[in-house]
Motif scaffolding. Structure first.
Motif, PDB file in Angstrom:
ATOM      1  N   GLU B  16       0.834  -1.195   0.000  1.00 57.25           N
ATOM      2  CA  GLU B  16       0.000   0.000   0.000  1.00 57.25           C
ATOM      3  C   GLU B  16       0.873   1.251   0.000  1.00 57.25           C
ATOM      4  N   ALA B  17       0.522   2.181  -0.885  1.00 59.02           N
ATOM      5  CA  ALA B  17       1.201   3.471  -0.860  1.00 59.02           C
ATOM      6  C   ALA B  17       0.385   4.404   0.037  1.00 59.02           C
ATOM      7  N   ILE B  18       0.968   4.871   1.107  1.00 56.48           N
ATOM      8  CA  ILE B  18       0.215   5.671   2.073  1.00 56.48           C
ATOM      9  C   ILE B  18       0.103   7.120   1.627  1.00 56.48           C
ATOM     10  N   GLY B  19       1.190   7.680   1.137  1.00 57.22           N
ATOM     11  CA  GLY B  19       1.125   9.065   0.679  1.00 57.22           C
ATOM     12  C   GLY B  19       2.454   9.767   0.799  1.00 57.22           C
ATOM     13  N   LEU B  20       2.458  11.010   0.406  1.00 56.92           N
ATOM     14  CA  LEU B  20       3.689  11.803   0.381  1.00 56.92           C
ATOM     15  C   LEU B  20       4.128  12.179   1.798  1.00 56.92           C
ATOM     16  N   VAL B  21       5.403  11.992   2.055  1.00 54.86           N
ATOM     17  CA  VAL B  21       5.972  12.505   3.302  1.00 54.86           C
ATOM     18  C   VAL B  21       7.116  13.438   2.940  1.00 54.86           C
ATOM     19  N   GLN B  22       7.335  14.442   3.754  1.00 57.40           N
ATOM     20  CA  GLN B  22       8.338  15.436   3.409  1.00 57.40           C
ATOM     21  C   GLN B  22       8.990  16.020   4.644  1.00 57.40           C
ATOM     22  N   GLY B  23      10.151  16.556   4.449  1.00 61.60           N
ATOM     23  CA  GLY B  23      10.860  17.213   5.534  1.00 61.60           C
ATOM     24  C   GLY B  23      11.739  18.293   4.966  1.00 61.60           C
ATOM     25  N   ASN B  24      11.843  19.402   5.669  1.00 59.35           N
ATOM     26  CA  ASN B  24      12.759  20.432   5.172  1.00 59.35           C
ATOM     27  C   ASN B  24      13.445  21.139   6.319  1.00 59.35           C
ATOM     28  N   LEU B  72       2.742   7.773  10.254  1.00 58.75           N
ATOM     29  CA  LEU B  72       1.752   7.102   9.414  1.00 58.75           C
ATOM     30  C   LEU B  72       1.904   5.586   9.494  1.00 58.75           C
ATOM     31  N   SER B  73       2.714   5.127  10.414  1.00 63.69           N
ATOM     32  CA  SER B  73       3.083   3.722  10.588  1.00 63.69           C
ATOM     33  C   SER B  73       3.455   3.051   9.266  1.00 63.69           C
ATOM     34  N   ALA B  74       4.362   3.689   8.558  1.00 67.41           N
ATOM     35  CA  ALA B  74       4.861   3.138   7.295  1.00 67.41           C
ATOM     36  C   ALA B  74       6.029   2.194   7.565  1.00 67.41           C
ATOM     37  N   ASP B  75       6.273   1.291   6.613  1.00 67.85           N
ATOM     38  CA  ASP B  75       7.421   0.377   6.722  1.00 67.85           C
ATOM     39  C   ASP B  75       8.631   0.922   5.984  1.00 67.85           C
ATOM     40  N   GLY B  76       8.363   1.809   5.029  1.00 68.04           N
ATOM     41  CA  GLY B  76       9.466   2.331   4.243  1.00 68.04           C
ATOM     42  C   GLY B  76       9.062   3.578   3.474  1.00 68.04           C
TER      43      GLY B  76
END
Lengths: 159, 112
Positions: B16-24, B72-76
């Motif tokens: 499953e693709a959860i969505g965009l994550v970002q950091g700046n 988002l409790s993603a694995d990667g």
């Protein structure tokens, strides 16, 4: 007024000497850097580098991990000045070309050295990012400074 | 957390693709480093102070991205990209973004 002239001439001569010194030292440093780059590239040539997005036979690889390599590098003032002159007549800017090549090769090598430390055999989807740090100094002009970033996914192929 | 900049994670299946994550982060250099860089510019070559500054800043941007993914409790995170921009005089913005994914259990679980 008359007393100001010798001082000005001295200043110009001084600046010129510094420029030439920079050119000589900078030139020899640049040649040494290129030699060193060639050696390291040869040593790391067993790692296959590729910028394809899709890994071929993905079931045979493991330990996928993203690697980064970056470097900030600058030209000397004299070369920046020469680059300014080049703007008048057009044509290839050799000093800028060598600067970018140094930065790109160095960044890629740092990435590969990290990949090697992790025991990777291949690096996929290599991308380069670039930014002109000269603007970071709050003014244009002066020496060209660039930051080069290389990133890619290192994997180890089984068997 | 597996972080790659390829579209898939080689050897694993994305469920499953959860969505965009970002950091700046936006970092300013400090004056001492700038003066040192000014002298270094006489001969050219690597400006180690700036290399360290930007490497550290980029790591922070990445960490912020990973913190979002963790939330988002993603694995990667796949397909990670970086951009850098000089926003104002004296500062640079480093931005990292990618797609957070959840993974299917490893196929034919390998024991090592």
């Amino acid at each position: 007024m008359n007393e100001a002239w010798p001082f000005l001439i001295q200043l110009v001569v001084f600046a010129f000497c510094i420029g030439v010194l920079g050119l000589l030292v900078g030139g020899s440093k640049e040649r040494r850097h290129f030699r060193e780059l060639a050696e390291r590239e040869k040593r790391l040539s067993h790692i296959r580098v590729c910028n394809l997005k899709r890994v071929t036979a993905p079931d045979e690889v493991e330990d996928a991990h993203m690697m980064l390599g970056s470097v900030v590098i600058a030209t000397d003032y004299f070369k920046s000045f020469a680059t300014g002159l080049r703007n008048l007549v057009g044509g290839e800017m050799r000093s800028a070309v060598s600067l970018m090549n140094r930065a790109r090769r160095e960044a890629l090598l740092r990435l590969l050295e990290q990949a090697e430390a992790r025991g990777a055999s291949e690096v996929w989807n290599v991308r380069f990012g670039y930014s002109n740090i000269s603007q970071m100094r709050g003014r244009s002009g002066g020496a060209m400074q660039v930051e080069m970033l290389a990133y890619g996914t290192a994997v180890r192929r089984r068997g | 957390m597996i972080v790659v900049n390829t579209e898939t994670i080689p050897g694993r299946e994305i469920a499953e693709a959860i969505g965009l994550v970002q950091g700046n982060t936006i970092r300013a250099k400090h004056v001492g480093r700038d003066i040192a860089a000014g002298f270094k510019n006489l001969v050219g070559g690597e400006l180690r102070g700036y290399t360290e500054l930007l490497t550290e800043a980029r790591r922070q941007a990445l960490e912020r991205m990973l913190a979002q993914a963790k939330q988002l409790s993603a694995d990667g995170v796949v397909n990670v990209r970086f951009t850098t921009s000089a926003v104002t005089g004296g500062a640079a913005e480093l931005y990292a973004y990618g797609t957070a994914v959840r993974l299917a259990p490893a196929a034919g679980a390998r024991y090592e």
